[in-house]
Motif scaffolding. Structure first.
Motif, PDB file in Angstrom:
ATOM      1  N   THR A 199     -48.297 -36.746 -34.386  1.00 16.41           N
ATOM      2  CA  THR A 199     -48.726 -35.249 -34.139  1.00 16.41           C
ATOM      3  C   THR A 199     -50.099 -34.657 -34.096  1.00 16.41           C
ATOM      4  OG1 THR A 199     -48.618 -34.748 -36.531  1.00 16.41           O
ATOM      5  CG2 THR A 199     -46.233 -34.820 -35.470  1.00 16.41           C
ATOM      6  N   GLY A 200     -50.215 -33.807 -33.837  1.00 19.88           N
ATOM      7  CA  GLY A 200     -51.532 -33.288 -33.673  1.00 19.88           C
ATOM      8  C   GLY A 200     -52.570 -34.264 -32.884  1.00 19.88           C
ATOM      9  N   SER A 201     -53.958 -34.214 -33.337  1.00 18.05           N
ATOM     10  CA  SER A 201     -54.787 -35.246 -32.409  1.00 18.05           C
ATOM     11  C   SER A 201     -54.340 -36.644 -32.132  1.00 18.05           C
ATOM     12  CB  SER A 201     -56.186 -34.984 -33.297  1.00 18.05           C
ATOM     13  OG  SER A 201     -55.904 -35.841 -34.528  1.00 18.05           O
ATOM     14  N   GLN A 202     -53.647 -37.131 -32.967  1.00 15.69           N
ATOM     15  CA  GLN A 202     -53.032 -38.490 -33.003  1.00 15.69           C
ATOM     16  C   GLN A 202     -52.347 -38.593 -31.586  1.00 15.69           C
ATOM     17  OE1 GLN A 202     -50.654 -40.509 -35.901  1.00 15.69           O
ATOM     18  NE2 GLN A 202     -50.824 -42.629 -34.793  1.00 15.69           N
ATOM     19  N   ASP A 207     -52.275 -36.430 -29.124  1.00 18.55           N
ATOM     20  CA  ASP A 207     -53.150 -36.289 -27.926  1.00 18.55           C
ATOM     21  C   ASP A 207     -53.865 -37.374 -27.580  1.00 18.55           C
ATOM     22  OD1 ASP A 207     -52.308 -33.544 -28.204  1.00 18.55           O
ATOM     23  OD2 ASP A 207     -54.453 -32.769 -29.340  1.00 18.55           O
ATOM     24  N   ARG A 208     -54.325 -38.318 -28.474  1.00 16.59           N
ATOM     25  CA  ARG A 208     -54.877 -39.482 -27.938  1.00 16.59           C
ATOM     26  C   ARG A 208     -53.931 -40.304 -27.538  1.00 16.59           C
ATOM     27  NH1 ARG A 208     -57.625 -38.583 -33.234  1.00 16.59           N
ATOM     28  NH2 ARG A 208     -56.075 -40.093 -34.213  1.00 16.59           N
ATOM     29  N   LEU A 209     -52.883 -40.536 -28.072  1.00 20.52           N
ATOM     30  CA  LEU A 209     -51.940 -41.525 -27.208  1.00 20.52           C
ATOM     31  C   LEU A 209     -51.261 -40.735 -26.066  1.00 20.52           C
ATOM     32  CD1 LEU A 209     -49.298 -41.999 -30.296  1.00 20.52           C
ATOM     33  CD2 LEU A 209     -50.723 -43.722 -29.273  1.00 20.52           C
ATOM     34  N   THR A 210     -51.299 -39.646 -25.871  1.00 18.54           N
ATOM     35  CA  THR A 210     -50.892 -39.054 -24.432  1.00 18.54           C
ATOM     36  C   THR A 210     -51.837 -39.321 -23.420  1.00 18.54           C
ATOM     37  OG1 THR A 210     -49.630 -37.240 -25.617  1.00 18.54           O
ATOM     38  CG2 THR A 210     -50.378 -36.793 -23.309  1.00 18.54           C
ATOM     39  N   ALA A 248     -46.481 -30.876 -16.617  1.00 18.90           N
ATOM     40  CA  ALA A 248     -45.026 -31.163 -16.717  1.00 18.90           C
ATOM     41  C   ALA A 248     -45.116 -32.568 -17.324  1.00 18.90           C
ATOM     42  CB  ALA A 248     -44.517 -31.020 -15.510  1.00 18.90           C
ATOM     43  N   GLU A 249     -45.666 -33.686 -16.633  1.00 17.85           N
ATOM     44  CA  GLU A 249     -45.793 -34.961 -17.109  1.00 17.85           C
ATOM     45  C   GLU A 249     -46.650 -35.226 -18.409  1.00 17.85           C
ATOM     46  OE1 GLU A 249     -46.749 -33.844 -13.930  1.00 17.85           O
ATOM     47  OE2 GLU A 249     -45.202 -34.595 -12.868  1.00 17.85           O
ATOM     48  N   ARG A 250     -47.288 -34.385 -18.546  1.00 15.05           N
ATOM     49  CA  ARG A 250     -48.144 -34.395 -20.040  1.00 15.05           C
ATOM     50  C   ARG A 250     -47.112 -34.093 -21.017  1.00 15.05           C
ATOM     51  NH1 ARG A 250     -52.058 -30.534 -19.495  1.00 15.05           N
ATOM     52  NH2 ARG A 250     -50.886 -29.091 -20.355  1.00 15.05           N
ATOM     53  N   ALA A 251     -46.412 -33.179 -20.943  1.00 11.60           N
ATOM     54  CA  ALA A 251     -45.407 -32.542 -21.892  1.00 11.60           C
ATOM     55  C   ALA A 251     -44.100 -33.749 -22.027  1.00 11.60           C
ATOM     56  CB  ALA A 251     -44.735 -31.177 -21.299  1.00 11.60           C
ATOM     57  N   ALA A 252     -43.816 -34.171 -21.020  1.00 12.95           N
ATOM     58  CA  ALA A 252     -42.977 -35.541 -20.917  1.00 12.95           C
ATOM     59  C   ALA A 252     -43.262 -36.540 -21.808  1.00 12.95           C
ATOM     60  CB  ALA A 252     -42.478 -35.683 -19.662  1.00 12.95           C
ATOM     61  N   VAL A 253     -44.763 -36.780 -21.692  1.00 14.97           N
ATOM     62  CA  VAL A 253     -45.251 -38.069 -22.343  1.00 14.97           C
ATOM     63  C   VAL A 253     -45.427 -37.751 -23.748  1.00 14.97           C
ATOM     64  CG1 VAL A 253     -47.442 -39.286 -22.640  1.00 14.97           C
ATOM     65  CG2 VAL A 253     -46.370 -39.002 -20.287  1.00 14.97           C
ATOM     66  N   GLN A 254     -45.746 -36.502 -24.031  1.00 10.68           N
ATOM     67  CA  GLN A 254     -45.965 -36.047 -25.447  1.00 10.68           C
ATOM     68  C   GLN A 254     -44.377 -36.221 -26.136  1.00 10.68           C
ATOM     69  OE1 GLN A 254     -47.873 -31.934 -24.998  1.00 10.68           O
ATOM     70  NE2 GLN A 254     -49.677 -32.917 -25.492  1.00 10.68           N
ATOM     71  N   LYS A 255     -43.692 -35.532 -25.611  1.00 11.87           N
ATOM     72  CA  LYS A 255     -42.178 -35.863 -26.056  1.00 11.87           C
ATOM     73  C   LYS A 255     -41.813 -37.331 -26.523  1.00 11.87           C
ATOM     74  CE  LYS A 255     -37.422 -34.571 -25.473  1.00 11.87           C
ATOM     75  NZ  LYS A 255     -36.467 -33.607 -24.614  1.00 11.87           N
ATOM     76  N   THR A 256     -42.112 -38.189 -25.596  1.00 18.40           N
ATOM     77  CA  THR A 256     -41.799 -39.409 -25.625  1.00 18.40           C
ATOM     78  C   THR A 256     -42.697 -40.215 -26.818  1.00 18.40           C
ATOM     79  OG1 THR A 256     -41.188 -39.516 -23.050  1.00 18.40           O
ATOM     80  CG2 THR A 256     -41.681 -41.635 -24.273  1.00 18.40           C
ATOM     81  N   MET A 257     -43.767 -39.920 -26.671  1.00 20.03           N
ATOM     82  CA  MET A 257     -44.539 -40.473 -27.941  1.00 20.03           C
ATOM     83  C   MET A 257     -44.486 -39.869 -29.123  1.00 20.03           C
ATOM     84  SD  MET A 257     -46.695 -42.663 -26.443  1.00 20.03           S
ATOM     85  CE  MET A 257     -45.244 -42.945 -25.340  1.00 20.03           C
ATOM     86  N   THR A 258     -44.109 -38.713 -29.394  1.00 19.11           N
ATOM     87  CA  THR A 258     -43.541 -38.328 -30.773  1.00 19.11           C
ATOM     88  C   THR A 258     -42.134 -39.084 -31.005  1.00 19.11           C
ATOM     89  OG1 THR A 258     -44.367 -36.027 -30.033  1.00 19.11           O
ATOM     90  CG2 THR A 258     -42.547 -36.333 -31.718  1.00 19.11           C
TER      91      THR A 258
END
Length: 318
Positions: A91-94, A96-99, A75-85
């Motif tokens: 997007t993509g591998s970039q 993932d690295r930021l997350t 859940a936290e990973r999904a929230a971080v991905q949304k924020t980083m986007t």
């Protein structure tokens, strides 16, 4: 037959698994802020137990734990991905690295906080590479409100600024944090005093402190779910922010001073003190907009040190 000793990183991950199950949620009794899984006394105790390890090795261990954490906290990973986007457009591998970087940066800041908070103030300053905007603080006299957020090592920022200002500093914290974590991070001393916002007389105490020329430290990135919240644009979408700091500033007529403590590429800290501003009576929302613009600029520059592990735009719908 002798059992093999458990490695420190394994012990931390076991504690993290337990902590994930204990994550608090918003219930029907009222709106409660998300509490991240690291925010448990057992985890603080484990981290503090590693304070004897040389910092370089301790931070390497923290990064190792941080790299494992996203798989345990979907859940936290999904929230971080949304924020980083939204922050970076990645997007993509970039993405993932930021997350993963968010979790590793947080683990290092957390390790530093717990390891140094109960040590002499000189140890804190040894981890600081530079202080930007110190002249902003030097030219202010009298009471002021220091505004920060869950970005970088906000706890260390408060202690460092307290030493620089040479004035008593009262840091406002949530009551649940103060009760459970006081032993590890809520240590009064070195000019700092922690105040829980649930105390019946807290408003009078803060007003009196400002009138005595002292400093109030508050975080301005998490709304309270009350009528005093205000919706403001943040990275192109409305988000809720607390209006309380600006109402307090306008009531006494003191300036607000944004300050942040960020980890640099060499794992040392940069303290950034922004331009102070004021909140006139009836113009508190306009002052909040100035703050949010400053916060957005810091998040844009240090996106992986935004340590809100939930959807900041819909915090009470999770």
């Amino acid at each position: 037959m002798h059992e093999r000793p458990i490695e420190p990183s394994t012990r931390i991950m076991l504690a993290l698994r337990v902590a994930v199950r204990m994550t608090s949620r918003i219930d029907g009794a009222g709106r409660r802020w998300y509490s991240h899984p690291y925010n448990r006394p057992d985890f603080y105790r484990l981290a503090a137990g590693l304070s004897w390890v040389p910092r370089r090795l301790r931070l390497a261990l923290a990064r190792r734990v941080g790299r494992l954490a996203p798989s345990l906290m979907p859940a936290e990973r999904a929230a971080v991905q949304k924020t980083m986007t939204r922050f970076t457009g990645a997007t993509g591998s970039q993405l993932d690295r930021l997350t993963v970087r968010v979790f590793t940066d947080f683990a290092m800041c957390f390790s530093d906080l717990v390891s140094t908070n109960r040590r002499p103030a000189a140890l804190l300053t040894s981890h600081v590479a530079q202080v930007e905007g110190v002249e902003q603080l030097a030219r202010l006299s009298g009471g002021l409100i220091s505004l920060t957020a869950h970005v970088g090592n906000w706890e260390l920022a408060g202690r460092l600024l307290a030493g620089r200002s040479a004035r008593p500093t009262h840091v406002v914290v949530a009551p649940d944090e103060a009760r459970e974590l006081q032993r590890w991070v809520r240590r009064d001393g070195d000019g700092v005093r922690f105040v829980t916002r649930s105390r019946p007389t807290v408003s009078l105490e803060l007003l009196a402190a400002l009138r005595r020329g002292e400093v109030i430290g508050v975080q301005g990135d998490r709304a309270l779910g009350t009528k005093s919240d205000v919706e403001l644009p943040f990275f192109g979408r409305l988000a809720r922010f607390p209006l309380g700091p600006f109402l307090l500033a306008s009531r006494v007529g003191v300036p607000l001073l944004p300050a942040f403590c960020l980890l640099d590429a060499n794992y040392r800290y940069v303290v950034k003190i922004a331009e102070p501003f004021t909140a006139a009576r009836g113009e508190e929302e306009a002052a909040a907009r100035v703050w949010v613009a400053t916060l957005e600029a810091i998040a844009r520059e240090y996106p992986t040190q935004w340590f809100n592990f939930f959807d900041i735009w819909e915090p009470f719908d999770q």
